[in-house]
Scaffold this motif. Structure first.
Motif, mmCIF file in Angstrom:
data_model
loop_
_atom_site.group_PDB
_atom_site.id
_atom_site.type_symbol
_atom_site.label_atom_id
_atom_site.label_comp_id
_atom_site.label_asym_id
_atom_site.label_seq_id
_atom_site.Cartn_x
_atom_site.Cartn_y
_atom_site.Cartn_z
ATOM 1 N N UNK A 10 3.280 -7.816 1.585
ATOM 2 C CA UNK A 10 4.385 -8.009 0.655
ATOM 3 C C UNK A 10 5.207 -6.724 0.647
ATOM 4 N N UNK A 11 6.498 -6.869 0.827
ATOM 5 C CA UNK A 11 7.411 -5.729 0.855
ATOM 6 C C UNK A 11 7.945 -5.476 -0.549
ATOM 7 N N UNK A 70 0.816 -1.221 0.000
ATOM 8 C CA UNK A 70 0.000 0.000 0.000
ATOM 9 C C UNK A 70 0.846 1.265 0.000
ATOM 10 N N UNK A 71 2.171 1.089 -0.069
ATOM 11 C CA UNK A 71 3.064 2.242 -0.049
ATOM 12 C C UNK A 71 3.355 2.751 1.358
ATOM 13 N N UNK A 77 -1.742 -5.867 -6.840
ATOM 14 C CA UNK A 77 -2.460 -6.666 -7.840
ATOM 15 C C UNK A 77 -2.354 -8.165 -7.504
ATOM 16 N N UNK A 78 -1.162 -8.614 -7.107
ATOM 17 C CA UNK A 78 -0.904 -10.005 -6.737
ATOM 18 C C UNK A 78 -1.742 -10.395 -5.514
ATOM 19 N N UNK A 79 -1.760 -9.530 -4.516
ATOM 20 C CA UNK A 79 -2.536 -9.774 -3.292
ATOM 21 C C UNK A 79 -4.025 -9.863 -3.612
ATOM 22 N N UNK A 111 7.291 -3.691 -7.526
ATOM 23 C CA UNK A 111 6.806 -2.458 -6.900
ATOM 24 C C UNK A 111 5.469 -2.663 -6.172
ATOM 25 N N UNK A 112 5.039 -1.615 -5.477
ATOM 26 C CA UNK A 112 3.810 -1.679 -4.674
ATOM 27 C C UNK A 112 2.595 -2.039 -5.523
#
Length: 149
Positions: free
Chosen positions: A90-91, A18-19, A79-81, A73-74
């Motif tokens: 995810x970092x 989420x940044x 999108x993956x989540x 990237x975030x």
């Protein structure tokens, strides 16, 4: 510098999907599954993430917090989540600081072509921030079982 069992897990600050700022030291007092994977939404990485997600309640019952790290990237992580309904952060290590600290950014080769990439590796970290296990031969379809052994 290669990390070993018994070493203190290097702390880091990066961004989550989420940044938002993400700091490993915020998890002190909890056991952590810190897993490094090559790329969002690829077959092996999806199998691994989904296996961890499907067994998240068993991992949490064993006291673990799951955290994934890749150089994506975030936006890619988000999108993956969303696509796989992942229930752990995810970092986004876009500057490769974390993969370098954990010594998992290595030369790889595919079809004779050499390139730099993330070696799929999982670090189990205890409540005091000490590495209790390192899984280098990850079974993507049964990764939770490797952790809970």
């Amino acid at each position: 510098m290669k990390l070993n069992i018994g070493d203190e897990a290097p702390d880091f600050v990066s961004k989550d999907q989420n940044g938002n700022p993400f700091k490993l030291s915020d998890y002190r007092g909890k056991k952590v599954v810190l897993y490094f994977y090559p790329k969002d939404d690829t077959s092996g990485c999806t199998a691994q993430a989904c296996n961890l997600n499907e067994n998240l309640s068993a991992l949490e019952a064993a006291g673990y917090q799951v955290i994934g790290v890749s150089v994506d990237n975030e936006k890619s992580h988000k999108k993956f989540i969303t696509k796989y309904e992942l229930k752990f952060p995810l970092v986004a290590d876009t500057d490769k600081q974390v993969v370098e600290q954990y010594d998992v950014w290595k030369e790889k080769s595919m079809y004779g072509r050499k390139y730099m990439g993330t070696m799929r590796t999982t670090f189990l970290i205890d409540e005091k921030g000490i590495i209790s296990d390192i899984i280098e031969k990850v079974d993507t379809k049964n990764h939770s079982a490797q952790i809970l052994k």
